[in-house]
Design a protein around this motif. Structure first.
Motif, short mmCIF file in Angstrom:
data_model
loop_
_atom_site.label_atom_id
_atom_site.label_comp_id
_atom_site.label_asym_id
_atom_site.label_seq_id
_atom_site.Cartn_x
_atom_site.Cartn_y
_atom_site.Cartn_z
N HIS A 145 46.92 104.34 73.99
CA HIS A 145 45.85 105.49 73.30
C HIS A 145 44.87 105.52 74.71
O HIS A 145 44.80 104.72 75.57
CB HIS A 145 45.65 105.37 72.50
N ARG B 273 43.50 97.68 66.85
CA ARG B 273 42.39 97.84 68.25
C ARG B 273 43.02 96.28 68.58
O ARG B 273 43.34 95.59 68.13
CB ARG B 273 41.25 98.04 67.49
N THR C 173 41.53 106.40 74.54
CA THR C 173 40.65 104.71 74.41
C THR C 173 41.40 103.50 75.45
O THR C 173 40.05 102.87 75.24
CB THR C 173 39.87 104.90 73.54
N GLY D 93 51.06 101.84 66.08
CA GLY D 93 49.76 102.49 66.32
C GLY D 93 48.72 101.36 65.34
O GLY D 93 49.12 100.64 64.05
N ASP D 94 47.58 102.50 64.89
CA ASP D 94 46.36 101.97 64.41
C ASP D 94 46.06 100.59 64.37
O ASP D 94 46.18 99.98 63.46
CB ASP D 94 46.94 102.73 62.76
N TRP E 124 53.17 106.13 77.52
CA TRP E 124 52.26 106.37 76.90
C TRP E 124 51.20 105.01 76.49
O TRP E 124 51.65 104.02 75.03
CB TRP E 124 52.77 107.67 75.11
N GLU F 267 38.90 98.70 71.24
CA GLU F 267 38.92 100.13 71.94
C GLU F 267 40.84 99.87 70.75
O GLU F 267 41.21 98.83 70.75
CB GLU F 267 39.22 99.75 73.17
N ASN F 268 40.98 101.44 70.90
CA ASN F 268 42.59 101.41 70.20
C ASN F 268 43.75 101.13 71.71
O ASN F 268 42.86 101.50 72.91
CB ASN F 268 42.74 102.94 69.78
N ASP F 269 44.25 100.12 70.99
CA ASP F 269 45.68 99.89 71.77
C ASP F 269 47.17 99.85 71.41
O ASP F 269 48.41 100.00 71.81
CB ASP F 269 45.73 98.12 72.53
N ASP F 270 47.10 101.51 70.78
CA ASP F 270 48.44 101.69 70.64
C ASP F 270 49.46 102.19 71.73
O ASP F 270 48.29 102.86 72.21
CB ASP F 270 48.28 103.08 69.54
N PHE F 271 50.26 102.15 72.21
CA PHE F 271 51.24 102.27 72.53
C PHE F 271 52.82 103.17 71.98
O PHE F 271 53.19 102.79 70.90
CB PHE F 271 51.66 101.36 73.42
N TYR G 147 56.58 101.89 68.30
CA TYR G 147 55.69 102.61 68.55
C TYR G 147 54.78 101.43 68.04
O TYR G 147 55.09 100.85 67.00
CB TYR G 147 55.73 103.88 68.24
#
Length: 184
Positions: free
Chosen positions: A142, A52, A144, A49-50, A140, A98-102, A47
């Protein structure tokens, strides 16, 4: 953040990266399941997160080529006025961050240890067959993240001065490998 930097005229204001070039959070989950003492399933999920990215592909389509859906909506007066202003004004680029969390299954493998009665016949003391895959599934991303079809993890490397810029980067390679291990 207000108060963090001194007030300056807009024309001489410095540029700031919008958001965390990140990642601000990352983690992994691993698991192993063995059945019948000879069949083993192993997985590794990651994972991130946080974080961009600056989507230069969309930026180019919107601002330079005016060939995107947003650019057409702007010309027709159907686009949100704030987004339309971002397309028309120089150096207003928040829209393309853009957020690119995955969350991704990084690795999965299935190993089978062949029975001794089978391998003894060919003069081998032990043998196992493993099938493994890397980067096969990303369940998954994000919501956006607009770069449809692109990999949220594929970015220019951190050594690049334009870190986290993305323009049609190739996705991380997916692989499927089969290995036969034999001990004599």
């Amino acid at each position: 953040e207000l108060g963090k930097y001194p007030d300056v005229p807009c024309g001489s204001a410095p540029f700031f990266y919008f958001g965390n070039p990140g990642p601000g959070r990352n983690g992994s989950l691993t698991g192993t399941l063995t059945l019948f003492n000879n069949l083993t399933l192993s997985t590794l999920f990651v994972y991130v997160g946080d974080t961009r990215r600056f989507n230069t592909t969309e930026w180019y389509r919107d601002k330079t080529q005016s060939s995107s859906e947003r650019a057409v909506q702007m010309r027709l007066g159907l686009l949100d006025p704030i987004e339309a202003a971002g397309i028309q004004l120089v150096d207003v680029e928040k829209t393309w961050f853009e957020n690119d969390d995955f969350f991704r299954m990084r690795d999965i493998s299935l190993s089978y240890t062949l029975p001794g009665s089978l391998v003894d016949r060919v003069g081998v003391s032990r043998a196992s067959l493993t099938v493994s895959g890397t980067n096969l599934w990303t369940p998954w991303v994000h919501p956006t993240f607009r770069a449809s079809g692109l990999d949220p993890e594929a970015k220019k490397p951190s050594t690049n001065p334009n870190y986290n810029w993305q323009q049609t980067q190739a996705p991380l390679p997916a692989s499927l490998v089969t290995v036969l291990r034999v001990t004599f």
